[in-house]
Design a protein around this motif. Structure first.
Motif, PDB file in Angstrom:
ATOM      1  N   VAL A 176       0.825  -1.213   0.000  1.00  0.00           N
ATOM      2  CA  VAL A 176       0.000   0.000   0.000  1.00  0.00           C
ATOM      3  C   VAL A 176       0.865   1.273   0.000  1.00  0.00           C
ATOM      4  O   VAL A 176       1.767   1.424   0.822  1.00  0.00           O
ATOM      5  CB  VAL A 176      -0.928  -0.013   1.241  1.00  0.00           C
ATOM      6  CG1 VAL A 176      -1.633   1.319   1.418  1.00  0.00           C
ATOM      7  CG2 VAL A 176      -1.945  -1.144   1.114  1.00  0.00           C
ATOM      8  N   ASP A 178      -0.660   4.516  -0.406  1.00  0.00           N
ATOM      9  CA  ASP A 178      -1.414   5.732  -0.100  1.00  0.00           C
ATOM     10  C   ASP A 178      -1.754   5.869   1.385  1.00  0.00           C
ATOM     11  O   ASP A 178      -2.673   6.579   1.767  1.00  0.00           O
ATOM     12  CB  ASP A 178      -2.686   5.823  -0.966  1.00  0.00           C
ATOM     13  CG  ASP A 178      -3.590   4.606  -0.803  1.00  0.00           C
ATOM     14  OD1 ASP A 178      -3.254   3.696  -0.014  1.00  0.00           O
ATOM     15  OD2 ASP A 178      -4.648   4.564  -1.462  1.00  0.00           O
ATOM     16  N   GLN A 179      -1.008   5.159   2.225  1.00  0.00           N
ATOM     17  CA  GLN A 179      -1.075   5.382   3.675  1.00  0.00           C
ATOM     18  C   GLN A 179       0.330   5.801   4.103  1.00  0.00           C
ATOM     19  O   GLN A 179       1.287   5.065   3.849  1.00  0.00           O
ATOM     20  CB  GLN A 179      -1.427   4.103   4.428  1.00  0.00           C
ATOM     21  CG  GLN A 179      -2.856   3.634   4.239  1.00  0.00           C
ATOM     22  CD  GLN A 179      -3.075   2.256   4.861  1.00  0.00           C
ATOM     23  OE1 GLN A 179      -2.381   1.831   5.774  1.00  0.00           O
ATOM     24  NE2 GLN A 179      -4.049   1.543   4.330  1.00  0.00           N
ATOM     25  N   SER A 215       5.518   6.053   3.028  1.00  0.00           N
ATOM     26  CA  SER A 215       4.345   5.188   2.856  1.00  0.00           C
ATOM     27  C   SER A 215       4.795   3.766   3.186  1.00  0.00           C
ATOM     28  O   SER A 215       6.005   3.482   3.261  1.00  0.00           O
ATOM     29  CB  SER A 215       3.833   5.253   1.416  1.00  0.00           C
ATOM     30  OG  SER A 215       4.789   4.655   0.544  1.00  0.00           O
ATOM     31  N   TYR A 217       4.724   1.418   1.204  1.00  0.00           N
ATOM     32  CA  TYR A 217       5.465   1.039  -0.003  1.00  0.00           C
ATOM     33  C   TYR A 217       6.924   1.526   0.099  1.00  0.00           C
ATOM     34  O   TYR A 217       7.868   0.759  -0.131  1.00  0.00           O
ATOM     35  CB  TYR A 217       4.754   1.634  -1.232  1.00  0.00           C
ATOM     36  CG  TYR A 217       5.596   1.639  -2.465  1.00  0.00           C
ATOM     37  CD1 TYR A 217       5.792   0.481  -3.205  1.00  0.00           C
ATOM     38  CD2 TYR A 217       6.204   2.828  -2.908  1.00  0.00           C
ATOM     39  CE1 TYR A 217       6.580   0.487  -4.346  1.00  0.00           C
ATOM     40  CE2 TYR A 217       6.985   2.843  -4.044  1.00  0.00           C
ATOM     41  CZ  TYR A 217       7.181   1.669  -4.755  1.00  0.00           C
ATOM     42  OH  TYR A 217       7.962   1.682  -5.875  1.00  0.00           O
ATOM     43  N   PRO A 241       3.442  -0.478  -6.068  1.00  0.00           N
ATOM     44  CA  PRO A 241       2.629   0.344  -5.152  1.00  0.00           C
ATOM     45  C   PRO A 241       1.135   0.065  -5.345  1.00  0.00           C
ATOM     46  O   PRO A 241       0.659   0.013  -6.477  1.00  0.00           O
ATOM     47  CB  PRO A 241       2.970   1.784  -5.564  1.00  0.00           C
ATOM     48  CG  PRO A 241       3.577   1.692  -6.918  1.00  0.00           C
ATOM     49  CD  PRO A 241       4.055   0.298  -7.148  1.00  0.00           C
ATOM     50  N   LEU A 242       0.432  -0.148  -4.237  1.00  0.00           N
ATOM     51  CA  LEU A 242      -1.006  -0.426  -4.291  1.00  0.00           C
ATOM     52  C   LEU A 242      -1.783   0.727  -3.666  1.00  0.00           C
ATOM     53  O   LEU A 242      -1.253   1.471  -2.843  1.00  0.00           O
ATOM     54  CB  LEU A 242      -1.354  -1.679  -3.482  1.00  0.00           C
ATOM     55  CG  LEU A 242      -0.770  -3.030  -3.892  1.00  0.00           C
ATOM     56  CD1 LEU A 242      -1.291  -4.105  -2.924  1.00  0.00           C
ATOM     57  CD2 LEU A 242      -1.143  -3.371  -5.328  1.00  0.00           C
ATOM     58  N   GLN A 243      -3.063   0.812  -4.037  1.00  0.00           N
ATOM     59  CA  GLN A 243      -3.964   1.713  -3.314  1.00  0.00           C
ATOM     60  C   GLN A 243      -4.661   0.891  -2.227  1.00  0.00           C
ATOM     61  O   GLN A 243      -4.813  -0.324  -2.367  1.00  0.00           O
ATOM     62  CB  GLN A 243      -4.994   2.299  -4.260  1.00  0.00           C
ATOM     63  CG  GLN A 243      -4.373   3.239  -5.283  1.00  0.00           C
ATOM     64  CD  GLN A 243      -5.424   3.757  -6.249  1.00  0.00           C
ATOM     65  OE1 GLN A 243      -6.422   4.341  -5.845  1.00  0.00           O
ATOM     66  NE2 GLN A 243      -5.189   3.519  -7.518  1.00  0.00           N
ATOM     67  N   THR A 244      -5.097   1.569  -1.186  1.00  0.00           N
ATOM     68  CA  THR A 244      -5.696   0.879  -0.039  1.00  0.00           C
ATOM     69  C   THR A 244      -6.822  -0.071  -0.468  1.00  0.00           C
ATOM     70  O   THR A 244      -6.919  -1.189   0.037  1.00  0.00           O
ATOM     71  CB  THR A 244      -6.217   1.913   0.984  1.00  0.00           C
ATOM     72  OG1 THR A 244      -5.079   2.631   1.474  1.00  0.00           O
ATOM     73  CG2 THR A 244      -6.934   1.261   2.146  1.00  0.00           C
ATOM     74  N   HIS A 245      -7.644   0.367  -1.436  1.00  0.00           N
ATOM     75  CA  HIS A 245      -8.793  -0.481  -1.818  1.00  0.00           C
ATOM     76  C   HIS A 245      -8.349  -1.782  -2.503  1.00  0.00           C
ATOM     77  O   HIS A 245      -9.110  -2.742  -2.572  1.00  0.00           O
ATOM     78  CB  HIS A 245      -9.795   0.301  -2.676  1.00  0.00           C
ATOM     79  CG  HIS A 245      -9.304   0.599  -4.062  1.00  0.00           C
ATOM     80  ND1 HIS A 245      -9.364  -0.302  -5.088  1.00  0.00           N
ATOM     81  CD2 HIS A 245      -8.720   1.713  -4.563  1.00  0.00           C
ATOM     82  CE1 HIS A 245      -8.855   0.234  -6.187  1.00  0.00           C
ATOM     83  NE2 HIS A 245      -8.440   1.460  -5.890  1.00  0.00           N
ATOM     84  N   GLU A 246      -7.102  -1.818  -2.974  1.00  0.00           N
ATOM     85  CA  GLU A 246      -6.610  -3.049  -3.612  1.00  0.00           C
ATOM     86  C   GLU A 246      -6.107  -4.052  -2.567  1.00  0.00           C
ATOM     87  O   GLU A 246      -5.756  -5.180  -2.910  1.00  0.00           O
ATOM     88  CB  GLU A 246      -5.445  -2.730  -4.555  1.00  0.00           C
ATOM     89  CG  GLU A 246      -5.827  -1.887  -5.749  1.00  0.00           C
ATOM     90  CD  GLU A 246      -4.600  -1.536  -6.571  1.00  0.00           C
ATOM     91  OE1 GLU A 246      -4.271  -2.284  -7.508  1.00  0.00           O
ATOM     92  OE2 GLU A 246      -3.958  -0.514  -6.231  1.00  0.00           O
ATOM     93  N   ALA A 255      -5.136   7.113   6.775  1.00  0.00           N
ATOM     94  CA  ALA A 255      -4.343   7.335   5.556  1.00  0.00           C
ATOM     95  C   ALA A 255      -3.120   8.190   5.867  1.00  0.00           C
ATOM     96  O   ALA A 255      -2.097   8.090   5.204  1.00  0.00           O
ATOM     97  CB  ALA A 255      -5.203   8.018   4.500  1.00  0.00           C
TER      98      ALA A 255
END
Ligand SMILES: NC(=O)c1ccc[n+]([C@@H]2O[C@H](COP(=O)([O-])OP(=O)(O)OC[C@H]3O[C@@H](n4cnc5c(N)ncnc54)[C@H](OP(=O)(O)O)[C@@H]3O)[C@@H](O)[C@H]2O)c1
Length: 290
Positions: A176, A178-179, A215, A217, A241-246, A255
């Motif tokens: 992730v 985006d945190q 982050s 990531y 890199p992932l977004q939280t929803h993934e 976040a």
């Protein structure tokens, strides 16, 4: 001066024991010896040892499990903490309690000040906030609460050790991005707590993490790079890199979990705080020799 460390088998409890100043007498217990949810245990221990300071490193820290185990999380993080505070009050003992960035909702875009409004997103954060409130209710302004975040150590389970394992087992990783927060070596946190022990006039709420921002990531990439440079792993794998929803998890996470530390650094006379990546390198060096 006698200091009682609870939660001694945890990451912070272990680092506190390793870094304890030699002029202090340290007594350390984990749940097998003293369960902080038992008032009887606490009272008997206080009578026997009469510690001048309690450092509470005991906690229920399983953030995702807590979503289904609210009672267990609350029993330790709120009720157990309240009982420690009562035990401290009855004996004129100073309580140093440790809390978390998860008491905030992460919707801010600047580092959280100690007096910013809490709004926990999950059960763990709510139980830790309830614990803070219990401490303040019992001990008022005399208690010291230190909030921290993203803690890792050579001892115990944490993100650093998970990434090292996955780098050996997997061919690629998604983490992730985006945190954001600040990775924090429990060793530095423990040393900061010992500095607080030497300063009884410091009470209220303080923040402590290593310096800088990352982050998850960024943290994972750094772990891999630093571990390879030290020869702890012999290859690097691609990290996406992932977004939280993934990467859905049972507990929602803030976040943005960066804590403002300038008041702490000022109070402790720290001019050049250690940046998180330098602390990570130092921890990995130690891991190599374990
Ligand atoms: N880890 C993080 O990323 C992080 C981030 C922010 C704040 N914090 C806070 O920092 C503090 C230290 O965290 P940590 O990472 O060192 O946690 P940890 O490694 O999970 O250690 C907590 C210790 O407390 C023990 N414990 C649990 N219930 C207990 C009870 N009823 N009585 C006595 N001991 C009990 C645990 O034993 P068992 O393992 O047997 O349950 C464990 O040894 C905690 O207050 C935590 O909330 C941690």
């Amino acid at each position: 001066m006698k200091v009682w460390i609870t939660g001694s088998n945890g990451q912070l409890g272990w680092e506190l024991q390793r870094t304890a100043p030699s002029n202090l007498t340290v007594v350390a217990t984990d749940v097998d010896a003293i369960d902080i949810t038992s008032r009887q245990h606490i009272d008997a221990w206080m009578v026997k040892h009469e510690p001048a300071v309690i450092i509470n490193a005991a906690a229920y820290t399983a953030v995702d499990k807590a979503e289904d185990q609210a009672e267990s999380a609350t029993a330790v993080n709120r009720d157990g903490v309240a009982q420690l505070a009562q035990g401290a009050q009855g004996n004129g003992t100073r309580l140093i309690h440790v809390s978390t960035d998860f008491i905030f909702d992460g919707k801010q875009h600047r580092p959280y000040q100690p007096d910013d409004r809490p709004n926990p997103l999950g059960v763990y954060g709510a139980s830790k906030w309830a614990g803070e409130q219990a401490v303040r209710e019992v001990l008022g302004d005399t208690a010291l609460i230190i909030r921290t975040a993203w803690v890792y150590s050579a001892h115990g389970h944490n993100f650093v050790k998970t990434i090292l394992r996955l780098a050996r087992e997997r061919d690629e990783l998604g983490i992730v991005a985006d945190q954001v927060g600040t990775p924090t070596w429990a060793n530095g946190l423990a040393k900061a707590i010992w500095r607080f022990v030497e300063r009884p006039e410091l009470t209220g709420t303080y923040h402590w993490t290593d310096a800088g921002v990352a982050s998850w990531y960024d943290f994972a990439v750094a772990i891999q790079e630093e571990a390879q440079a030290l020869g702890l792993i012999d290859r690097t794998i691609p990290i996406r890199p992932l977004q939280t929803h993934e990467y859905p998890t049972p507990a929602k996470r803030p976040a943005y979990g960066v804590l403002e530390k300038s008041a702490t650094w000022h109070a402790l006379g720290i001019e050049y705080p250690v940046q998180w990546r330098a602390a990570l390198r130092e921890m990995l060096r130690g891991l190599k020799t374990l």
